[in-house]
Design a protein around this motif. Structure first.
Motif, PDB file in Angstrom:
ATOM      1  N   LEU A 362       0.929  -1.169   0.018  1.00  0.00           N
ATOM      2  CA  LEU A 362       0.157   0.006  -0.038  1.00  0.00           C
ATOM      3  C   LEU A 362       0.794   1.342   0.175  1.00  0.00           C
ATOM      4  N   MET A 363       1.936   1.162   0.699  1.00  0.00           N
ATOM      5  CA  MET A 363       2.930   2.472   0.972  1.00  0.00           C
ATOM      6  C   MET A 363       3.404   2.641  -0.414  1.00  0.00           C
ATOM      7  N   VAL A 364       3.726   1.652  -1.288  1.00  0.00           N
ATOM      8  CA  VAL A 364       4.425   1.784  -2.459  1.00  0.00           C
ATOM      9  C   VAL A 364       3.189   2.201  -3.703  1.00  0.00           C
ATOM     10  N   ARG A 365       2.354   1.755  -3.481  1.00  0.00           N
ATOM     11  CA  ARG A 365       1.187   1.874  -4.119  1.00  0.00           C
ATOM     12  C   ARG A 365       0.649   3.464  -4.300  1.00  0.00           C
ATOM     13  N   LYS A 366       0.829   4.095  -2.980  1.00  0.00           N
ATOM     14  CA  LYS A 366       0.442   5.606  -2.789  1.00  0.00           C
ATOM     15  C   LYS A 366       1.912   6.496  -3.219  1.00  0.00           C
ATOM     16  N   PHE A 367       2.827   5.848  -2.803  1.00  0.00           N
ATOM     17  CA  PHE A 367       4.101   6.757  -3.263  1.00  0.00           C
ATOM     18  C   PHE A 367       4.526   6.910  -4.608  1.00  0.00           C
ATOM     19  N   ILE A 368       4.422   5.773  -5.458  1.00  0.00           N
ATOM     20  CA  ILE A 368       4.980   5.831  -6.915  1.00  0.00           C
ATOM     21  C   ILE A 368       4.421   6.930  -7.667  1.00  0.00           C
ATOM     22  N   PRO A 369       3.021   7.031  -7.755  1.00  0.00           N
ATOM     23  CA  PRO A 369       2.255   8.035  -8.594  1.00  0.00           C
ATOM     24  C   PRO A 369       2.911   9.434  -8.392  1.00  0.00           C
ATOM     25  N   ASN A 370       2.885   9.669  -6.932  1.00  0.00           N
ATOM     26  CA  ASN A 370       3.514  11.214  -6.545  1.00  0.00           C
ATOM     27  C   ASN A 370       4.843  11.328  -6.799  1.00  0.00           C
ATOM     28  N   LEU A 371       5.595  10.225  -6.957  1.00  0.00           N
ATOM     29  CA  LEU A 371       7.202  10.196  -7.416  1.00  0.00           C
ATOM     30  C   LEU A 371       7.363  10.556  -8.688  1.00  0.00           C
ATOM     31  N   ILE A 372       6.337  10.128  -9.671  1.00  0.00           N
ATOM     32  CA  ILE A 372       6.245   9.827 -11.127  1.00  0.00           C
ATOM     33  C   ILE A 372       5.801  11.670 -11.527  1.00  0.00           C
ATOM     34  N   LEU A 373       4.661  11.962 -10.442  1.00  0.00           N
ATOM     35  CA  LEU A 373       4.463  13.578 -10.762  1.00  0.00           C
ATOM     36  C   LEU A 373       5.522  14.467 -10.366  1.00  0.00           C
ATOM     37  N   ALA A 374       6.051  14.207  -9.296  1.00  0.00           N
ATOM     38  CA  ALA A 374       7.247  15.159  -8.756  1.00  0.00           C
ATOM     39  C   ALA A 374       8.237  15.104  -9.943  1.00  0.00           C
ATOM     40  N   VAL A 375       8.828  14.016 -10.473  1.00  0.00           N
ATOM     41  CA  VAL A 375       9.692  14.031 -11.502  1.00  0.00           C
ATOM     42  C   VAL A 375       9.356  14.871 -12.581  1.00  0.00           C
ATOM     43  N   ALA A 376       8.160  14.880 -12.926  1.00  0.00           N
ATOM     44  CA  ALA A 376       7.543  15.447 -14.145  1.00  0.00           C
ATOM     45  C   ALA A 376       7.527  16.721 -14.065  1.00  0.00           C
ATOM     46  N   VAL A 377       7.017  17.177 -12.711  1.00  0.00           N
ATOM     47  CA  VAL A 377       7.177  18.587 -12.526  1.00  0.00           C
ATOM     48  C   VAL A 377       8.430  19.381 -12.247  1.00  0.00           C
ATOM     49  N   ILE A 378       9.421  18.561 -11.814  1.00  0.00           N
ATOM     50  CA  ILE A 378      10.766  19.394 -11.713  1.00  0.00           C
ATOM     51  C   ILE A 378      11.471  19.462 -13.109  1.00  0.00           C
ATOM     52  N   THR A 379      11.082  18.357 -13.824  1.00  0.00           N
ATOM     53  CA  THR A 379      11.658  18.320 -15.474  1.00  0.00           C
ATOM     54  C   THR A 379      11.010  19.752 -15.969  1.00  0.00           C
ATOM     55  N   VAL A 380       9.635  19.835 -15.892  1.00  0.00           N
ATOM     56  CA  VAL A 380       8.926  21.100 -16.492  1.00  0.00           C
ATOM     57  C   VAL A 380       9.598  22.360 -16.065  1.00  0.00           C
ATOM     58  N   MET A 381       9.461  22.322 -15.055  1.00  0.00           N
ATOM     59  CA  MET A 381      10.231  23.693 -14.017  1.00  0.00           C
ATOM     60  C   MET A 381      11.580  24.102 -14.313  1.00  0.00           C
ATOM     61  N   ILE A 382      12.408  23.001 -14.565  1.00  0.00           N
ATOM     62  CA  ILE A 382      13.991  23.210 -14.867  1.00  0.00           C
ATOM     63  C   ILE A 382      13.982  23.716 -16.476  1.00  0.00           C
ATOM     64  N   VAL A 400       9.037  14.318  -0.120  1.00  0.00           N
ATOM     65  CA  VAL A 400       9.228  14.077   1.287  1.00  0.00           C
ATOM     66  C   VAL A 400       7.780  13.884   1.941  1.00  0.00           C
ATOM     67  N   ILE A 401       6.865  14.952   1.648  1.00  0.00           N
ATOM     68  CA  ILE A 401       5.593  14.965   1.997  1.00  0.00           C
ATOM     69  C   ILE A 401       4.659  13.866   1.536  1.00  0.00           C
ATOM     70  N   SER A 402       4.997  13.221   0.339  1.00  0.00           N
ATOM     71  CA  SER A 402       4.292  12.308  -0.291  1.00  0.00           C
ATOM     72  C   SER A 402       4.760  11.020   0.357  1.00  0.00           C
ATOM     73  N   ALA A 403       6.073  10.946   0.738  1.00  0.00           N
ATOM     74  CA  ALA A 403       6.603   9.825   1.426  1.00  0.00           C
ATOM     75  C   ALA A 403       6.014   9.569   2.958  1.00  0.00           C
ATOM     76  N   ILE A 404       6.014  10.709   3.507  1.00  0.00           N
ATOM     77  CA  ILE A 404       5.367  10.612   4.857  1.00  0.00           C
ATOM     78  C   ILE A 404       3.845  10.134   4.813  1.00  0.00           C
ATOM     79  N   ARG A 405       2.987  10.693   3.685  1.00  0.00           N
ATOM     80  CA  ARG A 405       1.563  10.374   3.530  1.00  0.00           C
ATOM     81  C   ARG A 405       1.449   8.975   3.329  1.00  0.00           C
ATOM     82  N   SER A 406       2.482   8.448   2.516  1.00  0.00           N
ATOM     83  CA  SER A 406       2.370   7.071   1.868  1.00  0.00           C
ATOM     84  C   SER A 406       2.644   6.009   3.333  1.00  0.00           C
ATOM     85  N   VAL A 407       3.750   6.632   4.051  1.00  0.00           N
ATOM     86  CA  VAL A 407       4.011   5.670   5.194  1.00  0.00           C
ATOM     87  C   VAL A 407       2.750   5.579   6.273  1.00  0.00           C
TER      88      VAL A 407
END
Length: 498
Positions: A362-382, A400-407
């Protein structure tokens, strides 16, 4: 003494309320047309414009009076045995018979005009439709009389004219929630959804900007390009700006909650619960405990610090969500355990039959989509800002916030079967405890994923007539046992009910 055994119309004050409602509805429908008729010519004098305004308003009032008269004169109701009979319609008469024992929720509304004329709007909700089947506008005396008859609706054959309205007896269990506690509970909620309103406003502003001609837009863009260094705010200014916006959203949200739920009074009476609230307009909801499908108790960190919780009473979709103010919410109280005890009929401490917890999947299920979204946003901002440092900081904070929420979502997720109900724990930052009686469960489903053959983990979904609750990443063996126990207990619960 009021007699509901023969067809009768509502009181005279109801006509005034119907007129105000009709006037409001018609004014909203023809507002643009009236504006066009009034201001269609630029050459008319002020007297001519005023004359057209008066004609338009007089026509609207006359039409509203006609509509209100039809709604009032051709609307009758009476009680026949254990049924409420409601007749309305001008050209096509429609008669609705509602068994009083099938009334799911009894709601009342006391808006400003209702209170001026000492009236109360009464709605009878059943599961047959997602609209309110009947709305009556009654005086306080008629309302108390009708309420007494609804309580005694199962007593078929009792002569209505021999029944006297009972005296008012204060309930010992009455609970009053202070406005301070309601404000405290509203402030502790998540107000981020309030930014949807700001988003709608920004879209409207952008739409207006798009309507400018090319020359105007070009001048604006040239000015911004020339003075970008002077007008662009710094990072701290952006932070202060969003903080102010958030405070405005929070204040508006809190004000809305206080207006709707202020001066709340909760009165239990046997298997019935009456909740009355509202600062300006008073809303009353009266229902039986067996009409509550899910009881939910939520506590986030702010509520824990403030010593309060949010309680929600979910009813069937056709009896609540599409009609009034969604399901019933109680902010700023610590009445969760008391309401749970009332809902369970004062049963003793539950006997645990079986329990299971979610796995790390469940932790992985919640975290992976947010990680992909964060990488996409960082790429666009850069790509657009060429600022590696700011983009990395913003992306890292989000990760970090997404990781805490997932845990926390993994830690909170579990299911427990008691002898009379199912308790499901969920939520990430907030811990949400949801309780479902077996007899209200419509279906139980098990869902596997492509990884199930390797992890032996599945999801268990418990569906009711209010909503479906899902517990993720359970062991396959636990999910199968949970499903069999729930289905067995739900059949036994329905058998005992009938």
């Amino acid at each position: 003494m009021t007699d509901f055994s023969t067809p009768r119309r509502m009181g005279g004050g109801a006509f005034v309320v119907l007129f105000v409602k009709s006037l409001k509805e018609l004014f909203g429908a023809v507002f643009i047309g009236i504006g066009y008729l009034v201001f269609k010519s630029d050459h008319d004098s002020s007297v001519g414009i005023l004359f057209r305004v008066m004609i338009a308003l007089a026509s609207l009032i006359v039409l509203s009076l006609a509509v209100a008269f039809v709604r009032y004169y051709f609307r009758k109701f009476h009680i026949d045995g254990d049924q409420l009979v409601f007749t309305h319609g001008l050209t096509t008469k429609r008669t609705t018979n509602i068994p009083l024992s099938r009334v799911h929720t009894l709601r009342t509304n006391r808006g400003l005009f209702y209170r001026i004329f000492d009236l109360r709007g009464v709605s009878f909700d059943t599961l047959a439709s997602d609209k309110q089947e009947v709305e009556l506008i009654l005086s306080e005396s008629d309302w108390q009389r009708l309420l007494d008859l609804v309580c005694c609706g199962e007593s078929i054959g009792m002569k209505l004219e021999d029944m006297a309205p009972p005296p008012f007896i204060p309930e010992d269990g009455t609970q009053r929630i202070s406005n301070y506690n309601i404000i405290k509970g509203a402030v502790c909620q998540n107000h981020l959804k309030g930014f949807l309103i700001l988003g709608a406003i920004l879209l409207a502003v952008i739409d207006k900007i798009n309507q400018f001609d090319d020359d105007t837009t070009g001048h604006i863009l040239d000015y911004i390009d020339t003075h970008a260094g002077d007008v662009m705010p710094t990072g701290m200014q952006w932070l202060c700006f969003f903080a102010v916006i958030y405070m405005i959203v929070m204040i508006l949200w809190t004000g809305k909650i206080v207006l709707r739920y202020g001066n709340m009074v909760i009165t239990p009476s046997g298997d019935r619960l009456t909740i009355e609230s509202g600062l300006v307009s008073r809303f009353t909801c009266r229902f039986a405990r067996d009409k509550v499908t899910i009881l939910s108790i939520k506590r986030n960190p702010l509520e824990v610090l403030a010593g309060c919780q949010t309680v929600r009473l979910y009813q069937a979709n056709n009896a609540s969500g599409a009609k009034k103010e969604d399901n019933i919410r109680i902010y700023g109280s610590m009445l969760g355990d008391q309401l749970l005890s009332w809902w369970l009929g004062g049963a003793n401490a539950p006997t645990e039959l079986f329990s299971a917890r979610s796995g790390r999947g469940l932790m992985v299920r919640k975290f992976i989509p947010n990680l992909i979204l964060a990488v996409a946003v960082i790429t666009v901002m850069i790509y657009f800002t060429h600022n590696w440092m700011s983009s990395a900081i913003i992306g890292s904070v989000y990760i970090v916030i997404s990781a805490i929420r997932s845990v926390l979502a993994w830690k909170h997720s579990s299911i427990m079967l008691a002898d009379s109900y199912v308790a499901i724990n969920c939520g990430n930052i907030a811990l949400i405890n949801e309780y479902i009686k077996y007899r209200d469960i419509e279906s139980v489903g098990i869902r596997s994923t492509p990884f199930t053959p390797f992890t032996h983990r599945v999801s268990l979904s418990v569906a009711t007539n209010a909503e479906a609750v899902t517990v993720y990443s359970l062991k396959l063996s636990d999910a199968l046992r949970l499903r069999d126990l729930i289905l067995t207990k739900s059949v036994i619960g329905r058998t005992q009910e009938t």
